[in-house]
Scaffold this motif. Structure first.
Motif, PDB file in Angstrom:
ATOM      1  N   ILE A   1     -36.363 -18.158   6.565  1.00 16.05           N
ATOM      2  CA  ILE A   1     -36.680 -18.580   7.871  1.00 16.05           C
ATOM      3  C   ILE A   1     -35.692 -18.368   8.963  1.00 16.05           C
ATOM      4  CG2 ILE A   1     -37.669 -20.310   9.532  1.00 16.05           C
ATOM      5  CD1 ILE A   1     -38.570 -20.585   5.866  1.00 16.05           C
ATOM      6  N   LEU A   2     -35.687 -17.633   9.973  1.00 15.15           N
ATOM      7  CA  LEU A   2     -34.591 -17.658  11.040  1.00 15.15           C
ATOM      8  C   LEU A   2     -34.692 -18.311  12.082  1.00 15.15           C
ATOM      9  CD1 LEU A   2     -32.915 -14.123  12.107  1.00 15.15           C
ATOM     10  CD2 LEU A   2     -33.901 -15.593  13.742  1.00 15.15           C
ATOM     11  N   LEU A   3     -33.510 -19.018  12.230  1.00 17.68           N
ATOM     12  CA  LEU A   3     -33.388 -19.843  13.613  1.00 17.68           C
ATOM     13  C   LEU A   3     -32.114 -19.166  14.578  1.00 17.68           C
ATOM     14  CD1 LEU A   3     -34.796 -22.051  11.563  1.00 17.68           C
ATOM     15  CD2 LEU A   3     -33.671 -23.629  13.052  1.00 17.68           C
ATOM     16  N   SER A   4     -32.500 -19.165  15.876  1.00 12.28           N
ATOM     17  CA  SER A   4     -31.457 -18.357  16.627  1.00 12.28           C
ATOM     18  C   SER A   4     -31.100 -19.274  17.911  1.00 12.28           C
ATOM     19  CB  SER A   4     -31.730 -17.018  16.928  1.00 12.28           C
ATOM     20  OG  SER A   4     -33.134 -16.843  17.809  1.00 12.28           O
ATOM     21  N   SER A   5     -30.132 -19.214  18.351  1.00 13.94           N
ATOM     22  CA  SER A   5     -29.810 -20.281  19.298  1.00 13.94           C
ATOM     23  C   SER A   5     -28.669 -19.385  20.106  1.00 13.94           C
ATOM     24  CB  SER A   5     -29.223 -21.423  19.058  1.00 13.94           C
ATOM     25  OG  SER A   5     -28.503 -22.147  20.094  1.00 13.94           O
ATOM     26  N   PHE A   6     -28.470 -19.440  21.654  1.00 12.79           N
ATOM     27  CA  PHE A   6     -27.270 -18.885  22.260  1.00 12.79           C
ATOM     28  C   PHE A   6     -26.495 -19.960  22.620  1.00 12.79           C
ATOM     29  CE2 PHE A   6     -30.874 -15.727  22.338  1.00 12.79           C
ATOM     30  CZ  PHE A   6     -30.067 -14.708  22.358  1.00 12.79           C
ATOM     31  N   THR A   7     -25.672 -20.148  21.975  1.00  7.94           N
ATOM     32  CA  THR A   7     -24.751 -21.236  22.227  1.00  7.94           C
ATOM     33  C   THR A   7     -23.649 -20.991  23.555  1.00  7.94           C
ATOM     34  OG1 THR A   7     -23.030 -20.138  21.036  1.00  7.94           O
ATOM     35  CG2 THR A   7     -24.386 -21.682  19.785  1.00  7.94           C
ATOM     36  N   SER A   8     -23.454 -19.573  23.875  1.00 13.05           N
ATOM     37  CA  SER A   8     -22.667 -19.502  25.206  1.00 13.05           C
ATOM     38  C   SER A   8     -23.627 -18.464  25.791  1.00 13.05           C
ATOM     39  CB  SER A   8     -21.614 -19.387  25.294  1.00 13.05           C
ATOM     40  OG  SER A   8     -21.030 -18.221  24.206  1.00 13.05           O
ATOM     41  N   SER A   9     -23.172 -17.967  26.991  1.00  9.54           N
ATOM     42  CA  SER A   9     -23.893 -16.825  27.720  1.00  9.54           C
ATOM     43  C   SER A   9     -23.597 -15.417  27.104  1.00  9.54           C
ATOM     44  CB  SER A   9     -23.445 -16.616  29.184  1.00  9.54           C
ATOM     45  OG  SER A   9     -21.866 -16.514  29.086  1.00  9.54           O
TER      46      SER A   9
ATOM     47  N   ALA B   1     -23.683 -11.789  21.779  1.00  5.29           N
ATOM     48  CA  ALA B   1     -24.970 -11.266  22.154  1.00  5.29           C
ATOM     49  C   ALA B   1     -25.770 -11.905  23.310  1.00  5.29           C
ATOM     50  CB  ALA B   1     -26.122 -11.371  21.143  1.00  5.29           C
ATOM     51  N   TYR B   2     -26.070 -11.084  24.149  1.00  4.83           N
ATOM     52  CA  TYR B   2     -27.106 -11.510  25.318  1.00  4.83           C
ATOM     53  C   TYR B   2     -28.331 -11.848  25.060  1.00  4.83           C
ATOM     54  CZ  TYR B   2     -28.229 -11.928  30.307  1.00  4.83           C
ATOM     55  OH  TYR B   2     -28.849 -12.456  31.369  1.00  4.83           O
ATOM     56  N   GLU B   3     -29.019 -10.841  24.125  1.00  4.54           N
ATOM     57  CA  GLU B   3     -30.132 -10.887  23.579  1.00  4.54           C
ATOM     58  C   GLU B   3     -30.180 -10.563  22.109  1.00  4.54           C
ATOM     59  OE1 GLU B   3     -33.370 -12.232  23.608  1.00  4.54           O
ATOM     60  OE2 GLU B   3     -32.968 -11.935  25.702  1.00  4.54           O
ATOM     61  N   LEU B   4     -31.152 -10.765  21.383  1.00  6.02           N
ATOM     62  CA  LEU B   4     -31.549 -10.359  20.053  1.00  6.02           C
ATOM     63  C   LEU B   4     -32.750  -9.652  19.625  1.00  6.02           C
ATOM     64  CD1 LEU B   4     -29.743 -13.351  18.042  1.00  6.02           C
ATOM     65  CD2 LEU B   4     -28.652 -11.177  18.220  1.00  6.02           C
ATOM     66  N   ALA B   5     -32.603  -8.586  18.785  1.00  7.14           N
ATOM     67  CA  ALA B   5     -33.845  -7.929  18.216  1.00  7.14           C
ATOM     68  C   ALA B   5     -33.358  -8.173  16.656  1.00  7.14           C
ATOM     69  CB  ALA B   5     -34.229  -6.707  18.617  1.00  7.14           C
ATOM     70  N   TYR B   6     -34.527  -8.313  16.040  1.00  5.64           N
ATOM     71  CA  TYR B   6     -34.324  -8.179  14.562  1.00  5.64           C
ATOM     72  C   TYR B   6     -35.639  -7.821  13.707  1.00  5.64           C
ATOM     73  CZ  TYR B   6     -35.407 -13.064  15.695  1.00  5.64           C
ATOM     74  OH  TYR B   6     -35.885 -14.449  16.391  1.00  5.64           O
ATOM     75  N   GLU B   7     -35.466  -7.520  12.590  1.00  3.54           N
ATOM     76  CA  GLU B   7     -36.857  -6.833  11.611  1.00  3.54           C
ATOM     77  C   GLU B   7     -36.355  -7.301  10.315  1.00  3.54           C
ATOM     78  OE1 GLU B   7     -40.397  -5.089  11.470  1.00  3.54           O
ATOM     79  OE2 GLU B   7     -39.191  -5.429  13.157  1.00  3.54           O
ATOM     80  N   TRP B   8     -37.458  -8.121   9.724  1.00  2.00           N
ATOM     81  CA  TRP B   8     -37.123  -8.427   8.298  1.00  2.00           C
ATOM     82  C   TRP B   8     -37.414  -7.045   7.494  1.00  2.00           C
ATOM     83  CZ3 TRP B   8     -35.283 -13.174   7.096  1.00  2.00           C
ATOM     84  CH2 TRP B   8     -35.515 -14.234   7.694  1.00  2.00           C
TER      85      TRP B   8
ATOM     86  N   SER C   1     -30.235  -6.138  15.882  1.00  7.81           N
ATOM     87  CA  SER C   1     -29.537  -5.692  16.965  1.00  7.81           C
ATOM     88  C   SER C   1     -29.163  -6.625  18.107  1.00  7.81           C
ATOM     89  CB  SER C   1     -30.406  -4.589  17.883  1.00  7.81           C
ATOM     90  OG  SER C   1     -30.681  -3.441  16.821  1.00  7.81           O
ATOM     91  N   SER C   2     -27.641  -6.622  18.354  1.00  6.11           N
ATOM     92  CA  SER C   2     -27.400  -7.499  19.484  1.00  6.11           C
ATOM     93  C   SER C   2     -27.088  -6.747  20.819  1.00  6.11           C
ATOM     94  CB  SER C   2     -26.108  -8.404  19.008  1.00  6.11           C
ATOM     95  OG  SER C   2     -25.263  -7.627  18.893  1.00  6.11           O
ATOM     96  N   PHE C   3     -27.749  -7.194  21.765  1.00  2.00           N
ATOM     97  CA  PHE C   3     -27.545  -6.574  23.102  1.00  2.00           C
ATOM     98  C   PHE C   3     -26.471  -7.321  23.993  1.00  2.00           C
ATOM     99  CE2 PHE C   3     -31.530  -5.197  21.764  1.00  2.00           C
ATOM    100  CZ  PHE C   3     -31.558  -3.704  22.014  1.00  2.00           C
ATOM    101  N   TYR C   4     -25.420  -6.674  24.482  1.00  2.00           N
ATOM    102  CA  TYR C   4     -24.548  -7.224  25.378  1.00  2.00           C
ATOM    103  C   TYR C   4     -25.015  -7.293  26.876  1.00  2.00           C
ATOM    104  CZ  TYR C   4     -22.037  -5.930  21.441  1.00  2.00           C
ATOM    105  OH  TYR C   4     -21.501  -5.780  20.182  1.00  2.00           O
ATOM    106  N   GLU C   5     -24.416  -7.845  27.808  1.00  2.00           N
ATOM    107  CA  GLU C   5     -24.920  -8.053  29.116  1.00  2.00           C
ATOM    108  C   GLU C   5     -25.128  -6.910  29.795  1.00  2.00           C
ATOM    109  OE1 GLU C   5     -24.202 -11.414  32.831  1.00  2.00           O
ATOM    110  OE2 GLU C   5     -22.799 -11.086  31.282  1.00  2.00           O
ATOM    111  N   ASP C   6     -24.416  -5.781  29.682  1.00  2.00           N
ATOM    112  CA  ASP C   6     -24.765  -4.381  30.242  1.00  2.00           C
ATOM    113  C   ASP C   6     -25.736  -3.570  29.277  1.00  2.00           C
ATOM    114  OD1 ASP C   6     -23.285  -3.731  27.773  1.00  2.00           O
ATOM    115  OD2 ASP C   6     -21.736  -2.434  28.969  1.00  2.00           O
ATOM    116  N   TRP C   7     -26.064  -4.429  28.334  1.00  2.00           N
ATOM    117  CA  TRP C   7     -27.262  -3.385  27.700  1.00  2.00           C
ATOM    118  C   TRP C   7     -26.928  -2.542  26.649  1.00  2.00           C
ATOM    119  CZ3 TRP C   7     -30.666  -7.438  26.945  1.00  2.00           C
ATOM    120  CH2 TRP C   7     -30.881  -7.864  28.089  1.00  2.00           C
TER     121      TRP C   7
END
Length: 390
Positions: A133-141, A163-170, A181-187
């Protein structure tokens, strides 16, 4: 089956496989929709069409479910299936700022604490076999924290990545392994492979951010053109550490790789408003296909919610009544079951809303709704609301 159950994760599920040049537009659109969409009132009764479905058999197990909610706590969301009888959900107790993860056995109606996070999590994802089980949290921007738990709720591995946003695949071929995949603010993005059992994270140079596991060490992806917008892309397969990629087929709009099968969706050549869902065996030999109306948005195809009961070779999905632009479609959907091995197709329930689905591993029940607040008995087609807002 992969389950992503927070609202943000549901918006990303499956439709997230889009060309990188459209990522900013896609994310912005999702954020706008999320911001403008009124919150779901889970205390309202099931609508008339759902009541009609529910009246088929009042003695089924779903009608006897007793939602395990005390006066001092409130169910926030159902998070998915740990196994065919056990649901993971989150509660907020009075006086506690952090949500708690609970497990609920539908057979015995017993509940127990699964995990008490030390942080406010934004997404929860359960691996296809329910072992991780994965839990994710954005601790800062600009940073995301990821924690992986085992089936008993014990932490296995934690990592923080920019990361600004996350996508993942099991990886369904190797329990617990993840493509992230971790996306930065400029994508722009970076890709990683996480292996919580071995306590490792490997940075990966990969041509596309959204990929699915084709084997223990191979990935499949749609190779979207980063310079020219397009509505289709070639489906390719690449070894995790290989140099080149193999082209599997052209003009695909969506795909899903399972352990024993591959599903693709392609626009029909002679009818551009219809799509073909095709299924292939592990050697990519065609097994079965069927045609459906397509809904098109301004820059993409709208893929209705679906899930698989892979052990039964069953595909459960919503099908629209007609082909149309998505923003003009006011019709409802038919919940349909397909057995891709036998080639049989069955309409289960008509006049349904296209809302997220997550089915138990044995296929007896499907969670349904934006917070999985309802459950469908797949044998009787009865719908039961699991919780209400208090």
């Amino acid at each position: 089956m992969e389950i992503k159950v927070s609202k943000a994760a549901l918006c990303m599920r499956l439709s997230i496989c889009k060309m990188l040049c459209f990522v900013p537009l896609f994310i912005s659109t999702i954020l706008l929709i999320s911001a403008c969409e009124p919150s779901k009132d889970l205390s309202k009764p099931v609508n008339d069409s759902e009541k009609e479905h529910s009246q088929s058999n009042q003695e089924t197990s779903v009608s006897n479910l007793k939602v395990p909610t005390a006066e001092t706590e409130k169910i926030e969301a159902i998070l998915g299936w740990l196994d065919s009888k056990t649901i993971l959900y989150s509660v907020k107790r009075d006086g506690n700022e952090l949500s708690q993860l609970m497990e609920w056995n539908l057979e015995t109606n017993e509940t127990s604490v699964f995990y008490q996070p030390a942080f406010a999590f934004s997404e929860v994802s359960i691996s296809p076999s329910g072992t991780h089980i994965l839990l994710s949290s954005f601790t800062s921007s600009d940073k995301a924290s990821i924690t992986i738990l085992d089936r008993t709720g014990n932490p296995l591995y934690s990592v923080a990545i920019p990361a600004y946003e996350l996508a993942y695949e099991w990886n369904s071929f190797k329990d617990g392994r993840l493509f992230v995949s971790s996306f930065y603010e400029d994508w722009t993005y970076s890709s990683y492979v996480l292996n919580p059992d071995e306590q490792t994270m490997e940075t990966l140079d990969f041509p596309q951010p959204f990929a699915q596991w084709a084997s223990e060490n191979d990935l499949m992806f749609l190779d979207w053109d980063k310079e020219e917008p397009a509505l289709t892309a070639p489906l390719e397969k690449k070894a995790l550490h290989g140099d080149g990629a193999d082209s599997l087929m052209l003009d695909v709009i969506h795909f899903k790789k399972m352990k024993q099968a591959l599903m693709t969706i392609q626009v029909e050549t002679e009818k551009q408003d219809r799509g073909t869902y095709a299924f292939y065996d592990p050697t990519n030999k065609p097994i079965h296909s069927f045609s459906v109306p397509l809904l098109k948005s301004f820059s993409d195809w709208v893929i209705p919610s679906y899930d698989f009961i892979e052990k039964n070779k069953e595909f459960i999905t919503f099908i629209p009544n007609e082909s149309k632009d998505a923003d003009q479609y006011e019709g409802r959907f038919t919940l349909t079951k397909l057995n891709w091995e036998k080639g049989t197709q069955e309409e289960l329930m008509k006049d349904m809303e296209n809302e997220p689905l997550s089915c138990s591993l044995d296929g007896n029940f499907c969670l349904y709704g934006y917070q999985f607040e309802k459950i469908i008995d797949m044998k009787t087609h009865q719908i039961q609301r699991l919780f209400k807002q208090t």
